[in-house]
Each structure stands twice: as structure tokens, then as C-alpha cells.
Design a protein around this motif. Structure first.
Motif, short mmCIF file in Angstrom:
data_model
loop_
_atom_site.label_atom_id
_atom_site.label_comp_id
_atom_site.label_asym_id
_atom_site.label_seq_id
_atom_site.Cartn_x
_atom_site.Cartn_y
_atom_site.Cartn_z
N SER A 111 0.84 -1.18 0.00
CA SER A 111 0.00 0.00 0.00
C SER A 111 0.89 1.25 0.00
N CYS A 112 0.61 2.19 -0.90
CA CYS A 112 1.43 3.40 -0.96
C CYS A 112 0.70 4.51 -1.69
N GLU A 113 1.24 5.72 -1.57
CA GLU A 113 0.76 6.87 -2.31
C GLU A 113 1.95 7.46 -3.06
N ILE A 114 1.73 7.79 -4.33
CA ILE A 114 2.80 8.33 -5.18
C ILE A 114 2.35 9.67 -5.74
N LYS A 115 3.18 10.71 -5.54
CA LYS A 115 2.87 12.06 -6.00
C LYS A 115 4.01 12.58 -6.86
N GLY A 116 3.64 13.42 -7.83
CA GLY A 116 4.61 14.12 -8.65
C GLY A 116 3.93 15.29 -9.32
N PRO A 117 4.65 16.06 -10.15
CA PRO A 117 4.03 17.21 -10.81
C PRO A 117 2.83 16.78 -11.67
N ILE B 265 7.11 9.00 -2.76
CA ILE B 265 6.38 7.78 -2.42
C ILE B 265 6.28 7.68 -0.91
N GLU B 266 5.06 7.49 -0.42
CA GLU B 266 4.85 7.31 1.01
C GLU B 266 4.06 6.03 1.24
N ALA B 267 4.46 5.29 2.28
CA ALA B 267 3.78 4.05 2.63
C ALA B 267 3.52 4.03 4.14
N PRO B 268 2.44 3.40 4.57
CA PRO B 268 2.14 3.34 6.00
C PRO B 268 3.05 2.37 6.75
N HIS B 269 3.76 1.54 6.02
CA HIS B 269 4.67 0.58 6.64
C HIS B 269 5.99 0.60 5.86
N GLU B 270 7.00 0.01 6.42
CA GLU B 270 8.31 0.01 5.76
C GLU B 270 8.28 -0.83 4.49
N VAL B 271 8.79 -0.27 3.40
CA VAL B 271 8.91 -0.99 2.13
C VAL B 271 10.36 -0.94 1.67
N THR B 272 10.69 -1.80 0.74
CA THR B 272 12.05 -1.87 0.23
C THR B 272 12.08 -1.54 -1.25
N PHE B 273 12.98 -0.64 -1.62
CA PHE B 273 13.25 -0.38 -3.03
C PHE B 273 14.64 -0.91 -3.37
N ASN B 274 14.75 -1.42 -4.56
CA ASN B 274 16.02 -1.95 -5.06
C ASN B 274 16.58 -0.93 -6.03
N LEU B 275 17.71 -0.31 -5.68
CA LEU B 275 18.36 0.70 -6.51
C LEU B 275 19.49 0.03 -7.28
N ASP B 276 19.17 -0.51 -8.44
CA ASP B 276 20.18 -1.21 -9.26
C ASP B 276 20.91 -2.29 -8.46
N GLY B 277 20.17 -2.99 -7.61
CA GLY B 277 20.78 -4.07 -6.84
C GLY B 277 21.03 -3.75 -5.39
N GLU B 278 20.95 -2.47 -5.01
CA GLU B 278 21.19 -2.07 -3.62
C GLU B 278 19.87 -1.78 -2.93
N LYS C 181 9.21 6.63 3.31
CA LYS C 181 9.06 7.81 2.46
C LYS C 181 10.30 7.94 1.57
N PHE C 182 10.06 8.18 0.30
CA PHE C 182 11.15 8.30 -0.66
C PHE C 182 10.90 9.52 -1.55
N LEU C 183 11.93 10.33 -1.73
CA LEU C 183 11.91 11.41 -2.70
C LEU C 183 12.92 11.06 -3.79
N ILE C 184 12.43 10.91 -5.01
CA ILE C 184 13.28 10.49 -6.12
C ILE C 184 13.26 11.59 -7.17
N THR C 185 14.45 12.11 -7.49
CA THR C 185 14.60 13.25 -8.38
C THR C 185 15.60 12.92 -9.48
N VAL C 186 15.31 13.33 -10.70
CA VAL C 186 16.27 13.12 -11.78
C VAL C 186 17.25 14.30 -11.79
N LEU C 187 18.53 13.98 -12.01
CA LEU C 187 19.58 14.99 -12.17
C LEU C 187 19.96 15.01 -13.64
N PRO C 188 19.44 15.97 -14.41
CA PRO C 188 19.66 15.95 -15.86
C PRO C 188 21.13 16.15 -16.23
N ALA C 189 21.59 15.37 -17.21
CA ALA C 189 22.93 15.51 -17.78
C ALA C 189 24.01 15.55 -16.69
#
Length: 299
Positions: free
Chosen positions: A179-185, A258-271, A277-285
Motif C-alpha cells: 500500500s502506498c501513495e505516489i505524487k509528482g508534478p 512515495i509514502e507508505a504506512p509501513h516500511e517498504v524496500t526499493f532496489n536501486l540497481d541491486g542495492e 518515504k522516498f523522494l526520487i529526483t532526476v539529475l539531468p545531464a
């Protein structure tokens, strides 16, 4: 014999004894390409070697390994001052090599090493997570993340990328949504997600095209959410088909929360990264990378 700028090759310790790799390095050295070689033993080695590469003023740092190795080196490169930041080269030596395959990096080590040394640099994006973690290919959450993190090393060694799919079938009894909520522009979604893919690159988990429209130089991340309403046959079809599916949510965003009411795991290219709560931002170029002229991930 030609005179060429030096490069530093960082090899995952698991591949250090690869005879084909040793021969490829020797051939390029004999052809006049100065190649420093460093081998990783434990986490943190890649960052130390990247810092050494900056001191040596090499033109290219080559990541010799799988997605995790490439990600660790890319994350270390982005921390360097831009004026001292070498170009990234890729030598695929991992189990799945999802990012290298998506980029159409040659699988033969001679050709891949030649590209890593001499390929034309292209500006590419990298993603930042919670201000201090990075991924170059993809962040994945949900059932797929649990499968890739739990797949036995012996199975991966024997079957390569297919091992993730096979192990997933064996663990269907553990299938459950997050269960989660995902927000962006201009975007907001809340619900139960079986699989979440946030792609700078397109594929993960041994060849699954979770984010089939992602580009690594457009300043955007592709979000794909496979909702829990997608029963297994629908989900499997969605991973291999471009057909519209009402249970697959897709968006292209420069950042997302991304916000979740419980702890979740994301895999960042294997890590793995755990949290609520996660804030994910692209760094262009943010980096330059030596890629094939017709790289599918370049827009």
C-alpha cells in the motif's frame, strides 16, 4: 603505437579471474591504450577508486561488472566536481546486465572495452533518492524487488537473468501488494501496488522491460505501477506487451514522492533501501557516458 588518454577500469572482484577479460585488457594495452586496473573487494572500494581516477586525471572510468557495479561507480562519479569528473564506460560482466543490454553495449569484451575507451561521450541523467543515494538504471519496489534480492547466487550463476523469473514462480505463495501513495508534478495515485518501476533505464530483473519508454537523456523518470488488481496472467502479459492495461499506471516525471504506512524496500540497481518515504529526483545531464551511436536509450 598510438598515444591515447588513460582510463581506469574498476572490476568487480567476482570477475577478476576472467581470462577473456585479462586478454582484452592486454590487447588494448599493447595497442597503446593506457589502462589502469583496480579490483573491488568490499563496498566502498569503487568510490575510493573513482576518487583515485580523478587524482590521476584519467579521461574515463570503466565499470566492469553488473548493474550494481555500474550504479556504485556512477554514484561515486556524480559526487566529483564537474571539472574533475571522468567519463563513464561500461564493461558488462554481471548476471543480468540490464542497463548494458538496454544501452546496446556489445557483449563481447573486446568490443565493449573498445567502446568504453573510444566511444563518443553522451550526456546522461542519473536519479537521486532521498538526497544521498543514486541509481542510473532503475528503482524497483514490490514483489519483484523481494524476488531479485532473494534469488540464490548459485541460481543466478547457472541461469543468468532467467533465474529471477524462475525464482519468482517458486515464490508465488508470498505474492502480496504494498500500500502506498505516489505524487509528482500533475500526478497523484494511491493504492495497492504489486510492482513499482521507476526507470531512468528500461529493464530490470533479468530482462523485464518495466519502463519501456524511458530515456536516459530526457530529464525525466518513467514511473510504472502494476496495481494489485492485475492478476498474475495479466501482470506477466503486461511485462512483455505494449497493450493498454487499466491496471498499469504510467507517467513521466522529473521527480516523485512515495509514502507508505509501513516500511517498504526499493532496489536501486541491486542495492536495497528500506523506508516509509522516498523522494526520487532526476539529475539531468549529470554524467557523460560512452555509448553506441544508435543507443536506444538516447532520445
Amino acid at each position: 603505437m598510438l598515444t591515447a588518454p588513460a582510463a581506469l577500469l574498476i572490476v568487480n572482484g567476482k570477475s577478476a579471474g576472467d581470462e577473456e577479460l585479462r586478454m582484452a585488457v592486454e590487447r588494448h594495452r599493447e595497442a597503446g591504450y593506457p589502462l589502469h586496473v583496480r579490483v573491488t573487494w568490499e563496498h566502498g572500494d569503487a568510490q575510493r577508486y573513482v576518487e583515485e581516477a580523478a587524482r590521476l586525471r584519467v579521461e574515463t572510468v570503466i565499470a566492469g561488472g553488473g548493474d550494481g557495479t555500474i550504479n556504485e561507480i556512477a554514484g561515486a562519479l556524480v559526487l566529483l566536481p564537474a571539472e574533475h569528473r571522468p567519463c563513464l564506460g561500461i564493461l558488462p560482466l554481471g548476471t543480468a546486465n540490464d542497463f548494458a543490454l538496454s544501452c546496446a553495449i556489445p557483449q563481447g569484451l573486446d568490443k565493449a572495452l573498445a567502446l568504453a575507451i573510444n566511444g563518443k561521450p553522451a550526456d546522461i541523467d542519473i536519479a537521486q533518492v532521498n538526497h544521498d543515494r543514486y541509481f542510473i538504471n532503475m528503482a524497483t519496489g514490490g514483489f519483484g524487488t523481494r524476488i531479485t534480492s532473494e534469488t540464490p547466487a548459485k541460481l543466478k550463476s547457472a541461469l543468468g537473468g532467467a533465474s529471477y523469473f524462475i525464482h519468482g514462480l517458486l515464490r508465488m505463495d508470498t505474492l502480496k501488494a504494498d500500500s502506498c501513495e505516489i505524487k509528482g508534478p500533475g500526478f497523484n495515485w494511491a493504492g495497492e501496488a504489486l510492482v513499482i518501476g521507476i526507470g531512468n533505464g528500461r529493464q530490470a530483473g533479468g530482462g523485464q522491460a518495466l519502463c519501456p519508454d524511458a530515456l536516459i537523456n530526457d530529464g525525466l523518470l518513467q514511473l510504472r505501477v502494476y496495481a494489485s488488481e492485475a492478476l498474475l496472467p495479466i501482470l506477466l502479459n503486461s511485462l512483455t506487451s505494449d497493450e493498454q492495461n487499466p491496471h498499469v499506471i504510467s507517467a513521466s516525471l522529473p521527480w516523485l514522492e512515495i509514502e507508505a504506512p509501513h516500511e517498504v524496500t526499493f532496489n536501486l540497481d541491486g542495492e536495497p533501501l528500506k523506508g516509509k518515504k522516498f523522494l526520487i529526483t532526476v539529475l539531468p545531464a549529470a554524467l557523460t557516458c560512452r555509448l553506441p551511436p544508435l543507443c536506444p536509450l538516447l532520445g
